[in-house]
Design a protein around this motif. Structure first.
Motif, PDB file in Angstrom:
ATOM      1  N   UNK A 191       8.498  17.760 -25.387  1.00  9.84           N
ATOM      2  CA  UNK A 191       9.968  17.888 -26.018  1.00  9.84           C
ATOM      3  C   UNK A 191      10.426  16.951 -26.954  1.00  9.84           C
ATOM      4  N   UNK A 210       9.735  18.141 -30.699  1.00  9.35           N
ATOM      5  CA  UNK A 210      10.834  18.840 -31.461  1.00  9.35           C
ATOM      6  C   UNK A 210      12.284  18.432 -30.972  1.00  9.35           C
ATOM      7  N   UNK A 232      12.536  23.125 -36.365  1.00 10.29           N
ATOM      8  CA  UNK A 232      12.067  24.083 -35.396  1.00 10.29           C
ATOM      9  C   UNK A 232      11.690  25.378 -35.837  1.00 10.29           C
ATOM     10  N   UNK A 233      12.398  25.773 -36.962  1.00  6.55           N
ATOM     11  CA  UNK A 233      12.105  27.430 -37.217  1.00  6.55           C
ATOM     12  C   UNK A 233      10.755  27.484 -37.929  1.00  6.55           C
ATOM     13  N   UNK A 262       6.498  25.697 -33.173  1.00  4.54           N
ATOM     14  CA  UNK A 262       6.860  26.773 -32.351  1.00  4.54           C
ATOM     15  C   UNK A 262       6.377  26.263 -30.999  1.00  4.54           C
ATOM     16  N   UNK A 263       7.094  26.843 -30.023  1.00  2.00           N
ATOM     17  CA  UNK A 263       6.698  26.525 -28.588  1.00  2.00           C
ATOM     18  C   UNK A 263       6.162  27.652 -27.697  1.00  2.00           C
ATOM     19  N   UNK A 312       6.063  28.349 -23.598  1.00  4.24           N
ATOM     20  CA  UNK A 312       6.315  27.854 -22.489  1.00  4.24           C
ATOM     21  C   UNK A 312       5.706  28.384 -21.215  1.00  4.24           C
ATOM     22  N   UNK A 353       5.379  35.201 -30.323  1.00  4.46           N
ATOM     23  CA  UNK A 353       6.484  35.062 -30.783  1.00  4.46           C
ATOM     24  C   UNK A 353       6.512  33.579 -31.538  1.00  4.46           C
ATOM     25  N   UNK A 354       5.524  32.825 -31.180  1.00 10.60           N
ATOM     26  CA  UNK A 354       5.386  31.243 -31.622  1.00 10.60           C
ATOM     27  C   UNK A 354       4.486  31.515 -33.036  1.00 10.60           C
TER      28      UNK A 354
END
Lengths: 311, 391
Positions: free
Chosen positions: B75, B78, B107-108, B112-113, B115, B180-181
């Motif tokens: 963490x 980013x 971040x955009x 990308x992350x 979880x 999504x990432x």
């Protein structure tokens, strides 16, 4: 009596809170009357507008429209339920009074949402705001309505508008509280994910926090509606019309029939509004899988339209 | 697979949790330990002097037990958690010095992350979830849905766009998280214990999926894990963390053969070496007797081996002969006529776990051959057992 007693210091040690309030109020009434009159204006507009619409719709059309709304929001059973409650309202002869009360309640709901939701959002964002707002809400909820009924009359006069105002004071707190709670309860991992993808605070609020808090906020709306309805009877003491007026008049004349009819009307209206807003809350819950336009009467027409196109 | 350019370099990064990070940093500079700082000031040191570099296109695994600071570490990259000190450079740009707008941009577009808890938005459909990052970046609807669909197809969920997350199983939900990432087409993919919440079978499948995706795209992935087997399976390089410190960085083999300290050593005890060692890593030249047959049979020393491996001038394997049936005076043709029929061989980049059966079934030590055909050595049953019983 004349001696100072340490164990009971309040023989001498008192602050004249009552006098203060009275003189402040007198000062306000004498000097700021116009200002308070001006506050009446927006409430008056919304109230007149909603009442004009509700009163002008013929009962049968009103019943059909609200059953369709109920069907759209929560399925066919709900539609039938709406029809039955509203039909009963007409049957016991209180349709017009119900519509007056409904417009009062909806107006106060409108202002509660306009002020309550942003206030809830603010207090969810800052602990300091929450610390300030919370005792105010406590006061609004616990202060007996009769206490502020008199000052409101002195400042705003009598009639439906001050009635809406006292209703707002009484019904606002749960919406603020539940908006605050709903936003604070959004799971931390969703917030973190949204941050990781580069959300600005505004995007976070609009795309993540508010949608996820929506069921809780809808519960707040439901509570606000119920409290508004219960306030309508008290507000009728300052000459607010509608079902509350019927109840008050019935009690005053010991006409139990009139009071009961008014009371029953209120209960029917309450049940109708409660079920409807609960259904809205469940809709905004996360477990439904169909889009809104795929269900209810709209879905019925959409499906019909689609099958016509494919043919 | 990896070229040597560093995409991310982390230098002397610290994270202190608490209200007096400056005091704690001063104490750290004076050489006081984490525990002393916690006792005196109540400040928790989450990450302690972390320095490492990540190469372009590799899967870099940060590995440690819970509380080792690995989730904090990722963490910091980013800046979901602000580092207290140190620099983090992405392609030469210092992330720790970025303003709000630039940070949002990183971040955009760059990181990308994924979880551990999936963290999908329950009020959005699978498609909307996959397009979430793009929506935040302000990409118009049509374009973002096209890219989200592409990402969903990559993870095998192209058909499920209109479902909602709660209708999917855990493994499928994490695929959505991955899509999504991926939809953002980030330079670096941060995966925080992404597969830890999945059951073992699905986890294994997802690891395979990630390896497959990595083969297609060669993205840089930073993967956080507490599972050593997972780290070894997917990681090109591994950083071991303990108590907020990075103890060792290296390939699984390097760490295995040369652990930095006792902690790492005990950590790697009991690990299944057959999963990351390749045949070429253990093939032994000494144990087999090689016989050169370029033109004539060169003199050879049978020593104590039972089989001879016939090599031509280019070190290519021509055959295997039982030494008790030949002697040094035989001709090339005589040797070739006595060779073992249809002998087995292993490629040097085969995983040990995949060759166990071949070695066990062969009556001779199995020869290991590089992809270019050169002979690398042999693996005997003894050698295999010794390797496997490493711990």
């Amino acid at each position: 009596m004349s001696e100072f007693n340490l164990l009971d210091p309040f023989q001498f040690l008192t602050i004249p809170l009552g006098d203060w309030v009275e003189s402040i109020l007198n000062y306000l009434v004498q000097n700021f009357r116009e200002f308070f009159r001006a506050i009446r204006w927006p409430i008056d507009q919304v109230l007149e507008f909603s009442e004009a619409i509700l009163q002008s719709i013929p009962p049968l059309i009103g019943i059909i429209l609200s059953s369709l709304l109920g069907w759209q929001l929560a399925g066919k059973k709900m539609g039938v339920f709406c029809a039955i409650t509203l039909f009963s309202l007409g049957l016991i002869g209180v349709w017009s009074e119900s519509m007056t009360t409904l417009s009062l309640v909806l107006t106060s709901l409108f202002f509660c949402v306009v002020f309550g939701v942003p206030l809830g959002i603010l207090s969810a964002r800052s602990d300091r705001v929450e610390r300030i707002v919370r005792p105010l809400l406590d006061a609004m909820q616990t202060l007996p309505a009769f206490v502020y009924l008199v000052p409101v009359v002195m400042l705003f006069g009598i009639g439906n508008v001050p009635g809406v105002l006292v209703t707002i004071i009484f019904a606002l707190p749960p919406l603020v509280r539940l908006t605050n709670l709903g936003i604070r309860q959004v799971p931390e991992d969703k917030i973190e994910a949204a941050r990781a993808f580069g959300c600005t605070p505004k995007q976070m609020l609009m795309k993540v926090q508010l949608p996820l808090a929506m069921p809780t906020i809808m519960a707040g709306v439901n509570q606000t509606l119920m409290l508004s309805l219960s306030m309508v009877v008290i507000a009728s003491m300052i000459s607010v019309g509608g079902l509350g007026q019927m109840v008050l008049r019935g009690i005053g004349r010991l006409d139990m029939g009139l009071a009961t009819v008014g009371g029953a009307g209120l209960v029917l209206l309450a049940i109708f509004l409660d079920r409807l807003t609960q259904a809205m809350g469940e809709r905004s819950d996360t477990s439904n899988t169909l889009h809104w336009y795929e269900t209810g009467p709209v879905g019925f027409f959409v499906r019909g339209y689609r099958s016509m196109q494919t043919r | 697979m990896t070229d040597s350019t560093n995409i991310l370099s982390i230098r002397n990064v610290y994270k202190v949790f608490g209200d007096q990070p400056d005091t704690a940093m001063q104490m750290l500079r004076n050489g006081e330990s984490k525990d002393q700082i916690f006792d005196k000031t109540g400040q928790t040191v989450g990450v302690f002097d972390a320095s490492f570099t990540v190469k372009k296109g590799e899967i870099f695994v940060i590995m440690g037990l819970s509380g080792s600071g690995k989730s904090t570490m990722v963490r910091l990259l980013n800046r979901l958690i602000e580092p207290t000190a140190g620099t983090i450079e992405l392609n030469g740009k210092d992330i720790t010095a970025l303003g709000d707008a630039d940070l949002l941009d990183v971040r955009r577009k760059e990181m990308s992350m994924v979880f551990q808890s999936f963290a999908l938005m329950p009020h959005m459909s699978v498609m909307e979830n996959a397009a979430f990052g793009l929506e935040i970046s302000g990409i118009e609807r049509h374009e973002r849905e096209r890219r989200a669909l592409e990402a969903l197809e990559q993870v095998g969920l192209g058909e499920h766009g209109s479902s909602f997350p709660h209708q999917l199983s855990g493994g499928m939900q994490q695929r959505v998280g991955l899509a999504r990432a991926l939809a953002n087409d980030p330079t670096i993919l941060l995966m925080d214990e992404a597969f830890s919440a999945l059951d073992p079978l699905i986890r294994y499948e997802m690891q395979g999926e990630l390896i497959r995706l990595q083969k297609e795209q060669e993205r840089t992935i930073i993967f956080i894990s507490h599972d050593l087997d997972e780290a070894i399976r997917i990681g090109d390089r591994i950083a071991i963390m303990e108590g907020g410190r990075i103890i060792q960085v290296g390939t699984p083999k390097e760490i295995m053969s040369n652990p930095a300290d006792e902690y790492v050593e005990t950590f790697f005890k009991g690990v299944d070496v057959s999963k990351f060692l390749k045949a070429g890593d253990i093939a032994c030249k000494e144990s087999g007797c090689t016989i050169r047959i370029n033109g004539a049979v060169q003199p050879f020393d049978p020593a104590n081996s039972q089989f001879g491996y016939l090599l031509d001038g280019q070190d290519k394997l021509q055959g295997i002969v039982p030494l008790n049936e030949v002697d040094a005076s035989d001709s090339v043709d005589a040797l070739l006529s006595r060779q073992v029929k249809q002998h087995q061989s292993i490629y040097s980049d085969d995983m040990i776990k995949d060759v166990i059966k071949k070695v066990a079934n062969a009556s001779y030590p199995v020869p290991v051959i590089a992809r270019n055909g050169r002979f690398c050595g042999v693996i005997s049953k003894d050698l295999l057992l010794q390797t496997m019983s490493h711990s």
